[in-house]
Write a protein that holds these residues in place. Structure first.
Motif, PDB file in Angstrom:
ATOM      1  N   LEU A 129      50.237 114.629 -31.319  1.00  0.00           N
ATOM      2  CA  LEU A 129      51.158 115.647 -30.816  1.00  0.00           C
ATOM      3  C   LEU A 129      52.342 115.006 -30.098  1.00  0.00           C
ATOM      4  CD1 LEU A 129      51.877 118.608 -30.244  1.00  0.00           C
ATOM      5  CD2 LEU A 129      50.416 118.496 -28.218  1.00  0.00           C
ATOM      6  N   ALA A 130      52.072 114.039 -29.245  1.00  0.00           N
ATOM      7  CA  ALA A 130      53.148 113.387 -28.491  1.00  0.00           C
ATOM      8  C   ALA A 130      54.109 112.668 -29.432  1.00  0.00           C
ATOM      9  CB  ALA A 130      52.555 112.402 -27.488  1.00  0.00           C
ATOM     10  N   LYS A 131      53.570 111.977 -30.415  1.00  0.00           N
ATOM     11  CA  LYS A 131      54.408 111.223 -31.357  1.00  0.00           C
ATOM     12  C   LYS A 131      55.292 112.151 -32.178  1.00  0.00           C
ATOM     13  CE  LYS A 131      54.044 107.714 -35.000  1.00  0.00           C
ATOM     14  NZ  LYS A 131      53.096 106.886 -35.798  1.00  0.00           N
ATOM     15  N   ASP A 132      54.720 113.252 -32.663  1.00  0.00           N
ATOM     16  CA  ASP A 132      55.506 114.176 -33.491  1.00  0.00           C
ATOM     17  C   ASP A 132      56.527 114.939 -32.647  1.00  0.00           C
ATOM     18  OD1 ASP A 132      55.664 115.137 -36.332  1.00  0.00           O
ATOM     19  OD2 ASP A 132      55.465 117.069 -35.331  1.00  0.00           O
ATOM     20  N   LEU A 133      56.137 115.298 -31.419  1.00  0.00           N
ATOM     21  CA  LEU A 133      57.075 115.957 -30.509  1.00  0.00           C
ATOM     22  C   LEU A 133      58.265 115.039 -30.226  1.00  0.00           C
ATOM     23  CD1 LEU A 133      57.931 118.170 -28.489  1.00  0.00           C
ATOM     24  CD2 LEU A 133      56.428 117.078 -26.798  1.00  0.00           C
ATOM     25  N   TYR A 134      57.980 113.783 -29.984  1.00  0.00           N
ATOM     26  CA  TYR A 134      59.047 112.808 -29.708  1.00  0.00           C
ATOM     27  C   TYR A 134      59.993 112.696 -30.912  1.00  0.00           C
ATOM     28  CZ  TYR A 134      61.325 108.268 -29.118  1.00  0.00           C
ATOM     29  OH  TYR A 134      62.250 107.261 -29.034  1.00  0.00           O
ATOM     30  N   GLN A 135      59.435 112.501 -32.095  1.00  0.00           N
ATOM     31  CA  GLN A 135      60.266 112.323 -33.291  1.00  0.00           C
ATOM     32  C   GLN A 135      61.088 113.570 -33.586  1.00  0.00           C
ATOM     33  OE1 GLN A 135      57.343 111.201 -36.238  1.00  0.00           O
ATOM     34  NE2 GLN A 135      57.461 109.033 -35.722  1.00  0.00           N
ATOM     35  N   THR A 136      60.474 114.730 -33.429  1.00  0.00           N
ATOM     36  CA  THR A 136      61.185 115.973 -33.705  1.00  0.00           C
ATOM     37  C   THR A 136      62.311 116.192 -32.705  1.00  0.00           C
ATOM     38  OG1 THR A 136      59.145 116.930 -34.594  1.00  0.00           O
ATOM     39  CG2 THR A 136      60.911 118.461 -34.067  1.00  0.00           C
ATOM     40  N   PHE A 137      62.045 115.904 -31.436  1.00  0.00           N
ATOM     41  CA  PHE A 137      63.064 116.092 -30.408  1.00  0.00           C
ATOM     42  C   PHE A 137      64.218 115.096 -30.573  1.00  0.00           C
ATOM     43  CE2 PHE A 137      64.843 114.996 -26.239  1.00  0.00           C
ATOM     44  CZ  PHE A 137      65.324 116.246 -25.855  1.00  0.00           C
ATOM     45  N   MET A 142      62.311 118.446 -37.902  1.00  0.00           N
ATOM     46  CA  MET A 142      60.952 118.143 -38.339  1.00  0.00           C
ATOM     47  C   MET A 142      60.981 117.990 -39.848  1.00  0.00           C
ATOM     48  SD  MET A 142      57.489 120.405 -37.785  1.00  0.00           S
ATOM     49  CE  MET A 142      57.391 119.973 -36.041  1.00  0.00           C
ATOM     50  N   SER A 143      60.329 116.985 -40.348  1.00  0.00           N
ATOM     51  CA  SER A 143      60.332 116.719 -41.785  1.00  0.00           C
ATOM     52  C   SER A 143      58.900 116.691 -42.294  1.00  0.00           C
ATOM     53  CB  SER A 143      61.020 115.373 -42.066  1.00  0.00           C
ATOM     54  OG  SER A 143      61.018 115.102 -43.448  1.00  0.00           O
ATOM     55  N   ARG A 144      58.644 117.425 -43.365  1.00  0.00           N
ATOM     56  CA  ARG A 144      57.332 117.456 -43.996  1.00  0.00           C
ATOM     57  C   ARG A 144      57.499 117.459 -45.515  1.00  0.00           C
ATOM     58  NH1 ARG A 144      56.239 116.604 -39.386  1.00  0.00           N
ATOM     59  NH2 ARG A 144      54.492 117.410 -38.166  1.00  0.00           N
ATOM     60  N   ILE A 145      56.481 117.006 -46.233  1.00  0.00           N
ATOM     61  CA  ILE A 145      56.490 117.002 -47.694  1.00  0.00           C
ATOM     62  C   ILE A 145      55.601 118.124 -48.182  1.00  0.00           C
ATOM     63  CG2 ILE A 145      56.017 115.686 -49.789  1.00  0.00           C
ATOM     64  CD1 ILE A 145      58.280 114.540 -48.108  1.00  0.00           C
ATOM     65  N   ILE A 146      56.165 119.009 -49.020  1.00  0.00           N
ATOM     66  CA  ILE A 146      55.427 120.128 -49.584  1.00  0.00           C
ATOM     67  C   ILE A 146      55.534 120.063 -51.101  1.00  0.00           C
ATOM     68  CG2 ILE A 146      55.128 122.626 -49.642  1.00  0.00           C
ATOM     69  CD1 ILE A 146      56.646 122.769 -47.019  1.00  0.00           C
ATOM     70  N   SER A 147      54.402 119.883 -51.760  1.00  0.00           N
ATOM     71  CA  SER A 147      54.371 119.819 -53.231  1.00  0.00           C
ATOM     72  C   SER A 147      55.394 118.818 -53.767  1.00  0.00           C
ATOM     73  CB  SER A 147      54.621 121.212 -53.829  1.00  0.00           C
ATOM     74  OG  SER A 147      53.678 122.144 -53.351  1.00  0.00           O
ATOM     75  N   GLY A 148      55.486 117.669 -53.101  1.00  0.00           N
ATOM     76  CA  GLY A 148      56.399 116.632 -53.547  1.00  0.00           C
ATOM     77  C   GLY A 148      57.837 116.814 -53.112  1.00  0.00           C
ATOM     78  N   GLU A 149      58.147 117.912 -52.440  1.00  0.00           N
ATOM     79  CA  GLU A 149      59.505 118.173 -51.979  1.00  0.00           C
ATOM     80  C   GLU A 149      59.573 118.037 -50.455  1.00  0.00           C
ATOM     81  OE1 GLU A 149      61.694 121.505 -53.563  1.00  0.00           O
ATOM     82  OE2 GLU A 149      60.174 121.833 -55.101  1.00  0.00           O
ATOM     83  N   GLU A 150      60.627 117.390 -49.970  1.00  0.00           N
ATOM     84  CA  GLU A 150      60.801 117.232 -48.528  1.00  0.00           C
ATOM     85  C   GLU A 150      61.434 118.488 -47.943  1.00  0.00           C
ATOM     86  OE1 GLU A 150      62.570 114.094 -45.239  1.00  0.00           O
ATOM     87  OE2 GLU A 150      63.523 114.218 -47.213  1.00  0.00           O
ATOM     88  N   ILE A 151      60.781 119.004 -46.937  1.00  0.00           N
ATOM     89  CA  ILE A 151      61.295 120.173 -46.219  1.00  0.00           C
ATOM     90  C   ILE A 151      61.717 119.731 -44.826  1.00  0.00           C
ATOM     91  CG2 ILE A 151      60.713 122.425 -45.227  1.00  0.00           C
ATOM     92  CD1 ILE A 151      60.974 122.480 -48.224  1.00  0.00           C
ATOM     93  N   LYS A 152      62.948 120.033 -44.455  1.00  0.00           N
ATOM     94  CA  LYS A 152      63.451 119.697 -43.128  1.00  0.00           C
ATOM     95  C   LYS A 152      63.685 120.972 -42.336  1.00  0.00           C
ATOM     96  CE  LYS A 152      65.752 115.519 -44.804  1.00  0.00           C
ATOM     97  NZ  LYS A 152      67.052 114.848 -45.021  1.00  0.00           N
ATOM     98  N   ILE A 153      63.231 120.958 -41.089  1.00  0.00           N
ATOM     99  CA  ILE A 153      63.376 122.124 -40.225  1.00  0.00           C
ATOM    100  C   ILE A 153      64.088 121.694 -38.951  1.00  0.00           C
ATOM    101  CG2 ILE A 153      62.148 123.908 -38.938  1.00  0.00           C
ATOM    102  CD1 ILE A 153      59.856 123.526 -40.963  1.00  0.00           C
TER     103      ILE A 153
END
Length: 581
Positions: A129-137, A142-153
């Motif tokens: 949680l701390a690592k992802d919070l840091y990277q997102t901030f 926030m970046s995630r891969i969905i069905s081979g596609e990168e989704i950025k929020i």
């Protein structure tokens, strides 16, 4: 530090409501401890147990969570590096980072899936949680891969923070992170594209849709090409008849001069005929290419859509009602301007902004479409169609027709009555989608459904589930009464708490479950806590009804217990509660 905490807490005694007082006390302690926790000596002082515990269930949760966080601050080297980096940039941000981890997350608006999931993660894996919070901030996305596609929020700039006696009772950084995660609860690339398809009316049969504009223009051009082919074929037929006549005349010619004259005439006609054959072939190719143009436009717009549009959670948008009725969350369309950096994306709030985004999308993708069809000689046709599309979306009828299609689509396929906007909609979200997307899991999430006609059935099902479950960390539940398992019903996601004392005794008992409920739980005078509701300091509990034949649901903060009747519809034959493992 401890003296500072206790001195400032005296002012909180004026707060009458126990739940609110617990939350304010937790925030105050987290705020002060975050400032002092950079010195290991202060952490060790707190670990010695010199700070009086906070009362109430949420207070108990915080007391345990505080110890877990302090050990994490002291022992995790990667967290220490990340925290120091933030402190170098801004002391205020460095303190806020620690405070975000210290405060138990609570739900403030309709983001129960994100809240419940992060409450669970906050207990289970502070490092991740701390690592992802840091990277997102830091990256503001926030970046995630969905069905081979990168989704950025984009990191949500909204916090929805409320205050009690000028004291905010949540972490702005964590709330923004929560609302960023909430966008994962309704991300479904296939649905998003389908929503776009239906809204724009890309089906050629949709009245007032762009699909009909494209189809009608292509059909008109295709008819023109076919008419030209017919004209050429008629001309070819006449030339071929002339050549047949010339051939007969050649055979009947009575002199060499006459024969040479006929040959010269026929040669010119043959050359013209060959050009006509070429023209027919060329027009046939044009007609063939045109026949695929409607499908080409639809496929390209659908393929390009994710690069220009995305649906994101909007904490300022939710349906009416109390939070206990679980107002569904709001999702809003953003225009990405064809850019991958979320910092330049624009939320769409009005019809005019939506139309302008579509206008920019159509003009912005024009060169892409032209480049793909340049070898087929359809540049002018594509330019004509795009010009007509731009005129169509500017008409008052276009947005009205879109809203009608959206309303019909949501009512028919999603059973939603009030969604009429093509750029904003109310939806419940999907806990399974959020878990898979956040965690990067490709396989399906294992779950178990509990059929519950009454609260008694629910109690029985939970106990039986815990007795029969495999793969769970039972020792952790025995040690930590607030370690949760994600669970949801038709309207709400929250955390089952198998380690709560009365419930733990029930599933650890090897006897008949119904007998135990009858002989032990039905005689309990205190609320039987079984779940964390996510709401303020309230937890969900069973209490025997007046004739001890069933349980009533209660909201319990560890001090006051109030009967909770808003979930009566959750108990019926076709309702189920689903546990995610």
């Amino acid at each position: 530090m401890i003296e500072t905490i206790l001195t400032q807490e005296k002012e909180l005694g004026k707060i009458q409501d126990p739940s609110t007082r617990q939350m304010a006390q937790i925030f105050l302690r987290a705020h002060i401890i975050a400032q002092y926790s950079f010195d290991p000596k202060n952490i060790l002082t707190l670990l010695e147990g010199n700070l009086p515990p906070i009362s109430g269930l949420l207070g108990e949760m915080f007391n345990l969570h505080l110890l877990r966080c302090l050990k994490f601050f002291l022992e995790d080297p990667e967290f220490q590096r990340l925290s120091e980096r933030l402190m170098m940039d801004s002391k205020k941000i460095g303190i806020e980072f620690r405070k975000a981890l210290l405060i138990p997350l609570r739900q403030s608006v309709g983001s129960c899936f994100a809240t419940a999931f992060l409450i669970n993660l906050q207990n289970k894996d502070l490092h991740y949680l701390a690592k992802d919070l840091y990277q997102t901030f830091v990256k503001k996305k926030m970046s995630r891969i969905i069905s081979g596609e990168e989704i950025k929020i984009p990191f949500c700039p909204k916090t929805g923070i409320t205050e009690v006696q000028s004291i905010p009772i949540a972490s702005p950084m964590m709330k923004s992170y929560e609302y960023t995660v909430a966008s994962l609860a309704d991300i479904e690339i296939g649905f998003s594209k389908w929503n776009f398809h239906e809204a724009l009316g890309l089906d050629f049969q949709a009245n007032g849709g762009l699909g009909k504009v494209i189809y009608d223009l292509v059909d008109e051009k295709l008819n023109q090409a076919n008419r030209k082919i017919d004209e050429l074929n008629r001309e070819i037929d006449l030339i071929e008849r002339d050549l047949d006549f010339d051939d007969a005349s050649f055979r009947a010619a009575s002199s060499i001069d006459r024969m040479n004259s006929i040959k010269r005439s026929a040669k010119g006609k043959h050359l013209h005929l060959n050009r006509m054959y070429d023209d027919v072939e060329d027009e046939g190719k044009v007609a063939e290419n045109l026949s695929r143009l409607y499908k080409f436009f639809v496929e390209q717009y659908i393929a390009l859509y994710p690069y220009y549009f995305q649906e994101l959670y909007d904490p300022e948008m939710f349906s009416e009602g109390d939070i206990e009725e679980d107002r569904p969350a709001g999702f809003r369309l953003v225009y990405k301007h064809g850019r991958s950096d979320p910092r330049v994306w624009s939320y769409i709030y009005t019809d005019d902004e939506y139309i302008q985004a579509l206008f920019d999308f159509i003009t912005g993708t024009e060169q892409i479409l032209l480049s793909l069809k340049r070898e087929e000689g359809l540049e002018k046709d594509i330019e004509t169609i795009i010009s007509e599309l731009l005129l169509a979306i500017r008409t008052p009828e276009f947005i009205t027709d879109q809203k009608m299609r959206i309303a019909q689509m949501h009512k028919k396929h999603l059973k939603e009555e009030n969604n009429i906007s093509p750029y904003a909609y109310i939806a419940g979200g999907n806990l399974k989608s959020l878990i898979k997307t956040y965690s990067g899991i490709e396989t399906d999430i294992r779950s178990e459904k509990l059929k519950c006609e009454t609260p008694l059935d629910l109690c029985f099902s939970i106990i039986e589930f815990m007795k029969d479950a495999t793969g769970l960390d039972f020792e952790a539940f025995e040690k930590d009464p607030f370690k949760g398992i994600l669970i949801c019903n038709d309207t709400h996601a929250f955390n089952l708490l198998p380690g709560q004392p009365a419930l733990k005794k029930a599933w650890m008992n090897s006897g008949n479950t119904y007998s135990y409920i009858r002989d032990v739980l039905m005689k309990e005078t205190d609320p039987i806590v079984f779940a964390d509701s996510n709401w303020s300091a309230n937890f969900l509990a069973f209490r025997p009804n007046s004739d001890h034949t069933d349980f009533d649901l209660h909201l319990f903060d560890g001090i006051n217990s109030i009967e909770f009747t808003k979930w009566s519809s959750m108990f019926k034959k076709d309702a189920y509660w689903e546990i995610y493992l």
